[in-house]
Design a protein around this motif. Structure first.
Motif, short mmCIF file in Angstrom:
data_model
loop_
_atom_site.label_atom_id
_atom_site.label_comp_id
_atom_site.label_asym_id
_atom_site.label_seq_id
_atom_site.Cartn_x
_atom_site.Cartn_y
_atom_site.Cartn_z
N UNK A 4 0.87 -1.19 0.00
CA UNK A 4 0.00 0.00 0.00
C UNK A 4 0.89 1.22 0.00
N UNK A 5 0.44 2.28 -0.65
CA UNK A 5 1.27 3.49 -0.73
C UNK A 5 1.61 3.97 0.66
N UNK A 6 2.85 4.22 0.90
CA UNK A 6 3.30 4.72 2.20
C UNK A 6 2.86 6.15 2.38
N UNK A 7 2.04 6.40 3.36
CA UNK A 7 1.67 7.79 3.59
C UNK A 7 2.45 8.29 4.80
N UNK A 8 3.06 9.44 4.61
CA UNK A 8 3.92 10.00 5.66
C UNK A 8 3.38 11.33 6.14
N UNK A 9 4.09 11.86 7.07
CA UNK A 9 3.66 13.12 7.65
C UNK A 9 3.60 14.22 6.60
N UNK A 10 4.43 14.08 5.59
CA UNK A 10 4.47 15.11 4.55
C UNK A 10 3.15 15.14 3.76
N UNK A 11 2.64 13.95 3.48
CA UNK A 11 1.38 13.88 2.76
C UNK A 11 0.25 14.52 3.55
N UNK A 12 0.25 14.21 4.84
CA UNK A 12 -0.79 14.77 5.69
C UNK A 12 -0.67 16.29 5.72
N UNK A 13 0.57 16.75 5.85
CA UNK A 13 0.81 18.19 5.90
C UNK A 13 0.31 18.84 4.62
N UNK A 14 0.66 18.24 3.49
CA UNK A 14 0.24 18.80 2.20
C UNK A 14 -1.28 18.86 2.13
N UNK A 15 -1.90 17.77 2.51
CA UNK A 15 -3.36 17.72 2.42
C UNK A 15 -4.04 18.77 3.32
N UNK A 17 -2.66 21.46 4.17
CA UNK A 17 -2.15 22.77 3.80
C UNK A 17 -1.30 23.42 4.88
N UNK A 18 -0.53 22.58 5.59
CA UNK A 18 0.35 23.11 6.63
C UNK A 18 1.74 22.49 6.49
N UNK A 19 2.62 22.79 7.42
CA UNK A 19 3.96 22.21 7.36
C UNK A 19 4.02 20.92 8.18
N UNK A 20 5.07 20.14 7.98
CA UNK A 20 5.27 18.91 8.76
C UNK A 20 5.23 19.22 10.25
N UNK A 21 5.90 20.30 10.59
CA UNK A 21 5.98 20.66 12.01
C UNK A 21 4.61 20.81 12.65
N UNK A 22 3.71 21.39 11.92
CA UNK A 22 2.37 21.61 12.46
C UNK A 22 1.70 20.27 12.74
N UNK A 23 1.87 19.34 11.82
CA UNK A 23 1.26 18.02 12.00
C UNK A 23 1.84 17.37 13.25
N UNK A 42 -6.16 16.73 11.79
CA UNK A 42 -6.69 15.40 12.16
C UNK A 42 -7.58 14.85 11.05
N UNK A 43 -8.34 15.74 10.45
CA UNK A 43 -9.22 15.29 9.37
C UNK A 43 -8.37 14.73 8.22
N UNK A 44 -7.33 15.46 7.88
CA UNK A 44 -6.46 15.01 6.78
C UNK A 44 -5.85 13.66 7.11
N UNK A 45 -5.40 13.52 8.34
CA UNK A 45 -4.75 12.27 8.74
C UNK A 45 -5.75 11.13 8.66
N UNK A 46 -6.96 11.40 9.12
CA UNK A 46 -7.97 10.35 9.09
C UNK A 46 -8.27 9.96 7.65
N UNK A 47 -8.40 10.95 6.79
CA UNK A 47 -8.72 10.64 5.40
C UNK A 47 -7.63 9.81 4.74
N UNK A 48 -6.41 10.09 5.09
CA UNK A 48 -5.30 9.35 4.47
C UNK A 48 -4.96 8.08 5.24
N UNK A 49 -5.57 7.92 6.40
CA UNK A 49 -5.25 6.74 7.22
C UNK A 49 -3.81 6.77 7.71
N UNK A 50 -3.39 7.92 8.15
CA UNK A 50 -2.00 8.03 8.58
C UNK A 50 -1.83 7.80 10.08
#
Lengths: 341, 341
Positions: A4-15, A17-23, A42-50
């Motif tokens: 499965x595609x590896x989803x990382x903090x960067x993807x969540x941040x992008x989704x 619309x913030x920086x990694x640090x914020x996540x 949190x919504x972004x993380x949930x959507x991506x299953x991170x």
DNA sequence: GTCGTCGACTGGACCGGTTTAGGAGGGCGC
DNA sequence: GCGCCCTCCTAAACCGGTCCAGTCGACGAC
């Protein structure tokens, strides 16, 4: 198969619309973010299953949510004793609350344990360890101190060389056991002890001798075993086959499995329990209530003991813990002990 | 207290006069270094007391030397069964060979296990897991597949939804047990089974019925329990208190601790074993040899089973494993079974 | 003498997070 | 209008390894 595609903090941040640090801030519940942003993250993380990658997290934050436990057990004893099952279960109950995991290892000897603990700590696989089964001059205390590894030692402070320790007061408990048997009129008391190398075996042996001396009991016999049922049976057989006036009328065992074995040996030799001989077990797992007669035992909240040890380890890791005993085992009289005749 | 200076791969490299990459090559025994350099690196590492930081290693190499095992156990059963102690011990024996560790977790229910496995895998804490205690329509198969998580399922393929699995042929074993008891002349056979929810309990139940049908045995009674000694005792008491012509003359248990409990209940009720009732245990830990009479059992190399499961998990991780059964339990007749009278 | 190849090694990107210094923008006091 | 402080957020360094592209020198072939 398909990774499965590896989803990382960067993807969540992008989704979001913030920086990694914020996540990172959001997921560690640290201040500095508006509620709106937090929710969006949190919504972004949930959507991506991170879920945060704990490996990466431990690398940068230099902490791990894992504690180690190595249990030393001779090669021929394949399983664990009931004591350890309950102990582990108690440890787990506390770890779980803190979403911490237990790294378990069965080792064959002390050198192997030293190597394992060393590797765990140096490899930053655990944040601390529980050390059990201390013997006299145990090298693990020095080793842990040299490594600066947070550990809690399960054993009397006289054995654990200055480590933070949690222990049961075996001497007092054993003395009570002996006094109880003496009060029932037993004069010839024997003890089927545990492994000779273990520190608590020596402590109990000394305590039995001391109690016997005070009570004026002469013929106390004590033997050591490897804790297995087979060894317990062998020891019992040997004790019970002494000439009549020499045979013990009460036997104290260092764990419950040996007491169960003793019960069978008595039956097989035609020695009645408790009419001819009283048996007193230690550790009191459910086994003691399942035999016929039921086994009197020095009972012990092993689950709670494990839990307390785990709590203490967290204390050590946090830099604020002190050695202390847990409740002394209490005598639970059941069907296997009776007045001497 | 004093944090020992953290020595990293960079320090070793500097000391040996090489680059970090070279140190990495040396410690992973990869080609591309002269023997002289390699020796120099090892010497430097030894002098500095350096061990690779496994956390960092897993982060970049995306592999961990840890496998997971979550055991589900109702809250009131604090300890583990002897079966699991031996099983874990067998798993360990294989893990140790590969310097791999076992992450153990006791969970209270299936949902908690799903969450734990999910977190372990997504957090990259384990490289794979062992799943035990499958039930009908077990959600773990789908979950593992969705995550792409390498697992080996302990259980019959009919339960494990396409996962690579390792199992014992319970149906055959149970049939042998029933045939054996029937051959001794028993016509009223009972079984004290395990947890009703578990898949293997259902398999055994069906196999007992089937065997009974073939042998023309009418009054087979089967009950389920929670595997605890107490529940085994309760079940036995209920079975043995049936009116005389209805009382089973042989009882088959799903583990050994319940058989031990059954033995005591029989004694307490004045029912002689094996004269009045034969008892047959399952799993055959050392307990079965410690009772009086000794317990006949369907014997099983549980340690070896655990080892085989672990080997299979490594196979799955390497992408080349297939489901297979391990040796079927064999009947070991001891003192608790005899011809029906 | 030149080219190609090979073995031995280096530099730096990368893994996926945490952490910190610092910047942008808004509100407030005067 | 200015300085100041706060809140909220970003950029980039960092954790300690692995891994890959590429450099360098030696040696063999022609």
């Amino acid at each position: 198969m398909s990774t499965p595609p590896r989803v990382t903090i960067k993807d969540v941040a992008a989704r979001a619309g913030v920086s990694k640090g914020a996540v990172s801030l959001a997921f560690n519940r640290k201040p500095g973010l508006s509620d709106a942003t937090r929710d969006r993250i949190f919504a972004a993380a949930r959507e991506l299953g991170w879920t945060p990658n704990l490996t990466a997290r431990s690398l940068s934050s230099r902490r791990v949510d894992v504690v180690g436990l190595a249990i030393c057990r001779p090669a021929r004893l394949l399983g664990l004793e009931p004591f350890y099952m309950e102990f582990v279960s108690g440890v787990e109950s506390v770890l779980t609350e803190r979403s911490c995991s237990l790294l378990l290892r069965l080792v064959r000897n002390l050198d192997e344990e030293l190597a394992v603990q060393d590797a765990w700590w140096r490899g930053r696989q655990v944040s601390g360890s529980i050390l059990v089964d201390f013997r006299a001059d145990d090298p693990r205390a020095a080793s842990a101190q040299r490594l600066g590894m947070p550990v809690v030692a399960v054993g009397h402070p006289s054995l654990t060389g200055g480590l933070t320790s949690v222990w049961t007061d075996d001497a007092t408990a054993v003395a009570e056991a002996v006094r109880y048997l003496a009060a029932l009129g037993h004069r010839r008391i024997a003890r089927v002890g545990g492994a000779a190398l273990l520190g608590h075996t020596a402590i109990r042996t000394a305590a039995v001798d001391e109690a016997a001396r005070r009570l004026g009991l002469a013929g106390v016999r004590q033997v050591t075993t490897d804790f297995s049922g087979e060894d317990g049976a062998r020891a019992t057989r040997s004790l019970l086959s002494a000439p009549d006036g020499d045979r013990p009328t009460a036997i104290l065992y260092d764990n419950d499995i040996m007491a169960v074995a003793g019960l069978s040996v008595a039956a097989e030799m035609g020695v009645r329990v408790p009419a001819d001989v009283s048996l007193l077990a230690w550790d009191d797992s459910q086994l003691c209530r399942l035999t016929r007669p039921t086994l009197s035992a020095m009972s012990h909240d092993v689950h709670g003991f494990g839990a307390e040890v785990a709590r203490t380890l967290f204390g050590v890791i946090a830099g604020e813990a002190s050695s202390h005993p847990v409740a002394t085992p209490v005598l639970v009289p059941r069907g296997s002990t009776a007045p001497a005749t």
